[in-house]
Design an enzyme around this catalytic site. Structure first.
Site, PDB file in Angstrom:
ATOM      1  N   GLY A  21       0.844  -1.195   0.000  1.00  0.00           N
ATOM      2  CA  GLY A  21       0.000   0.000   0.000  1.00  0.00           C
ATOM      3  C   GLY A  21       0.873   1.236   0.000  1.00  0.00           C
ATOM      4  CB  CYS A  65       5.239  -4.028   0.304  1.00  0.00           C
ATOM      5  SG  CYS A  65       6.049  -2.433   0.251  1.00  0.00           S
ATOM      6  CE1 TYR A  66       0.728   0.783   5.798  1.00  0.00           C
ATOM      7  CE2 TYR A  66      -0.716  -1.143   5.835  1.00  0.00           C
ATOM      8  CZ  TYR A  66      -0.374   0.113   6.319  1.00  0.00           C
ATOM      9  OH  TYR A  66      -1.131   0.677   7.314  1.00  0.00           O
ATOM     10  CG  HIS A 114       5.664  -5.076  -4.600  1.00  0.00           C
ATOM     11  ND1 HIS A 114       4.345  -4.982  -4.219  1.00  0.00           N
ATOM     12  CD2 HIS A 114       6.302  -4.022  -4.036  1.00  0.00           C
ATOM     13  CE1 HIS A 114       4.182  -3.903  -3.476  1.00  0.00           C
ATOM     14  NE2 HIS A 114       5.352  -3.302  -3.338  1.00  0.00           N
ATOM     15  CD  GLU A 128       2.846  -7.774  -5.920  1.00  0.00           C
ATOM     16  OE1 GLU A 128       3.567  -8.604  -5.345  1.00  0.00           O
ATOM     17  OE2 GLU A 128       2.523  -6.692  -5.410  1.00  0.00           O
ATOM     18  CG  ASP A 177     -16.480  -7.705 -21.407  1.00  0.00           C
ATOM     19  OD1 ASP A 177     -15.717  -8.625 -21.738  1.00  0.00           O
ATOM     20  OD2 ASP A 177     -16.088  -6.566 -21.101  1.00  0.00           O
ATOM     21  CE  LYS A 235     -12.217  -7.851 -22.834  1.00  0.00           C
ATOM     22  NZ  LYS A 235     -13.311  -6.874 -22.780  1.00  0.00           N
TER      23      LYS A 235
END
Ligand code: XMP
Length: 521
Positions: free
Chosen positions: A53, A80-81, A169, A171, A227, A377
């Site tokens: 964050g 992290c945070y 991170h 990710e 969609d 998606k």
């Protein structure tokens, strides 16, 4: 089914964490970090992730989670945070770091037999960091696993309680072997990869049937895009014969698009009514030059026409207002985007969805069916393949609701729209023929409201230029211009100038988003 819960402390990468788990076929959802403890428990998480964050834990507005989550007995990975919050909540100490660590940072493993790193890690690895605070005293039960070059704690773990934390991170693709941290965490957490879209369709169908009951009808505004097409197909399977789709031909679509959309739906079992509203839209747009004015006019008219046509269809069924539901193709990124940003009104847990057809459900007193709101998606595309949605629909570039009107800068008249449509068709056809279409996220032509001098044969011309736009992107939030081979750009330009009457110049838009946007209006 195993379920991972990601508690969001406001990081711009939270969505990316969710993507990483979905790619591993592990079901996950995101809740704001300050979600009610009861809501967190009722989600029945198999494991939790605490995201990063933008705040420091010392900020007065620093987001807080309910510390009872640490006693749930579930495996937790703090990032992290999330690591700093976890350390502080468990009695450790966090300090502002002497040097802010930002960007690529090498970490050094100091605990060879770490549970989280097991045998896959190397002695030193690159990570991507962005933090100003650091954990200086570990909570009881934790041991240090790795440090960054300047000695800051980079990984800590308490394998007994299955609590793990990373200062960087995983990710983000810049982190070496980022996915391995997640894989090992899932292994230690005993979370199996059992998220299967096959089950998703069957379960969603049952859910929709329970939600709608046995008699109500539903309606869907079909744009012809991915969609709404997949959402409608799924709902039709749940409520056979009780779904009506409206495709509104606004005259702002691309060349042959309406025919193509209707053709694509011919054998799908969906009942699609084409509403020819071309004159209505052109009349309403007459004299309108301002982009916002154009957008609002189109949006308002769309709602009026949809409402009128829905009523007409409803009357066919005899009883009073039998259509009580509206199907929307809201996706998970839309749901996440609607979370209130941290620091501005905090983390409220009311999640509102984006409405592509703004205001319609409320105005018509319709309840929403949003069968795709848990999906990304690419998952919607896979689901579409499973449900037999035609390939032509699933591979299409996104196209804006207001259509070519916002690519026809200035007034959108029939004549100008026709010029734009012709140039757009040539461009898109050439992208398909040359094999570039599928590598591009979105492409289109923009007709500019200026005239330039040219020469054709022996005569002077004074006509409009067009701009070509082609971008790569993951989600349309950021975008980069597509690096065409110069000779292809040249061929596209020559053909447009030679074959489209009214155009004597072609330019290529080499702007990124931000600071530009994808559309020009
Ligand atoms: P921008 O121009 O904001 O566009 O970078 C990002 C993406 O959104 C699409 N777009 C719209 N889609 N209604 C829509 O349904 C709209 O009013 C609208 N405006 C932009 C755009 O085509 C791109 O994919």
């Amino acid at each position: 089914m195993n379920r991972v819960l990601i508690l969001d402390f406001g990081s711009q990468f939270t969505q990316l964490i969710a993507r990483r788990f979905r790619e591993k076929k592990v079901y996950c959802e995101i809740l704001p970090a300050n979600a009610d403890y009861a809501e967190i428990r009722s989600f029945k998480p198999s494991a939790l992730i605490l995201s990063g964050g933008p705040h420091s834990v010392f900020d007065s507005e620093a987001p807080q989670a309910d510390s009872k989550i640490l006693d749930l007995g579930k495996p937790i990975l703090g990032i992290c945070y999330g690591m700093q919050w976890m350390a502080q909540a468990l009695g450790g100490k966090v300090h502002p770091a002497d040097n802010r660590e930002y960007g690529l940072m090498e970490i050094r493993i100091e605990q060879k037999n770490s549970a989280l790193l097991s045998s896959w890690a190397k002695a030193t690895m690159n990570t991507w960091m962005s933090h100003g605070d650091e954990v200086v005293e570990l909570p009881e039960g934790f041991s240090p696993v790795a440090r960054s070059e300047d000695g800051s704690l980079a990984i800590m773990e308490d394998p007994k309680r299955k609590l793990f934390a990373l200062q960087f991170h995983p990710e983000v693709t810049h982190t070496d072997h980022g996915i391995k941290y997640f894989e090992r965490f899932l292994e230690l957490a005993n979370v199996q990869a059992d998220w299967d879209l096959g089950d998703f369709a069957a379960e969603k169908i049952k859910e929709i049937q329970a939600q709608v009951g046995g008699t109500d009808y539903a309606i869907c505004a079909l744009s012809g895009g991915v969609d709404s097409s997949v959402a409608a197909t799924l709902v039709e399977k749940a409520l056979p014969g009780r779904l009506d789709c409206l495709y509104i031909d606004s005259g702002l679509q691309r060349e042959g698009e309406s025919e193509e959309v209707m053709h694509n739906f011919e054998d799908t079992g969906l009942r699609v009514a084409l509403v020819d509203a071309r004159e209505e839209f052109l009349t309403a747009l007459t004299g309108k030059m301002d982009p916002e004015d154009k957008r609002k006019t189109i949006g308002r008219l769309f709602i009026e026409i949809f409402e009128r046509e829905a009523k007409r269809i409803g009357k066919q069924y005899g009883t009073v207002e039998p259509i009580r539901w509206m199907v929307q193709g809201t996706l998970y990124p839309d749901v996440i985007e609607s979370l209130p940003p941290p620091g501005r009104g905090g983390f409220s847990s009311t999640i509102k969805s984006h409405h592509n057809v703004g205001g319609l459900p409320e105005r018509m007193n319709l309840k929403l069916i949003e069968p795709l709101r848990e999906l990304f998606k690419d998952e919607v595309r896979s689901l579409g393949y499973q449900l037999g949605v035609p390939e032509e629909i699933l591979g299409r570039h996104p196209f804006p609701g207001p259509g070519l009107a916002i690519r026809c800068l200035g007034e959108a008249t029939k004549e100008r729209l026709d010029v734009l449509r012709a140039a757009d068709k040539l461009y898109i056809d050439m992208l398909k023929e040359s094999g570039h279409y599928d590598k591009i996220w979105q492409a289109g032509v923009i007709l500019l409201p200026v005239s330039t001098v040219g020469v054709m044969g022996d005569s002077r011309t004074y006509e409009n230029p067009v701009a070509l736009r082609a971008v790569t992107s993951d989600d349309g939030m950021t975008a980069n211009w597509y690096p065409f081979p110069p000779d292809l750009l040249g061929r596209i330009s020559t053909r447009i100038i030679n074959e489209v009457k009214g155009v004597n110049r072609v330019v290529y838009d080499v702007s990124t988003k931000p600071p530009a946007t994808i559309e020009w209006e």
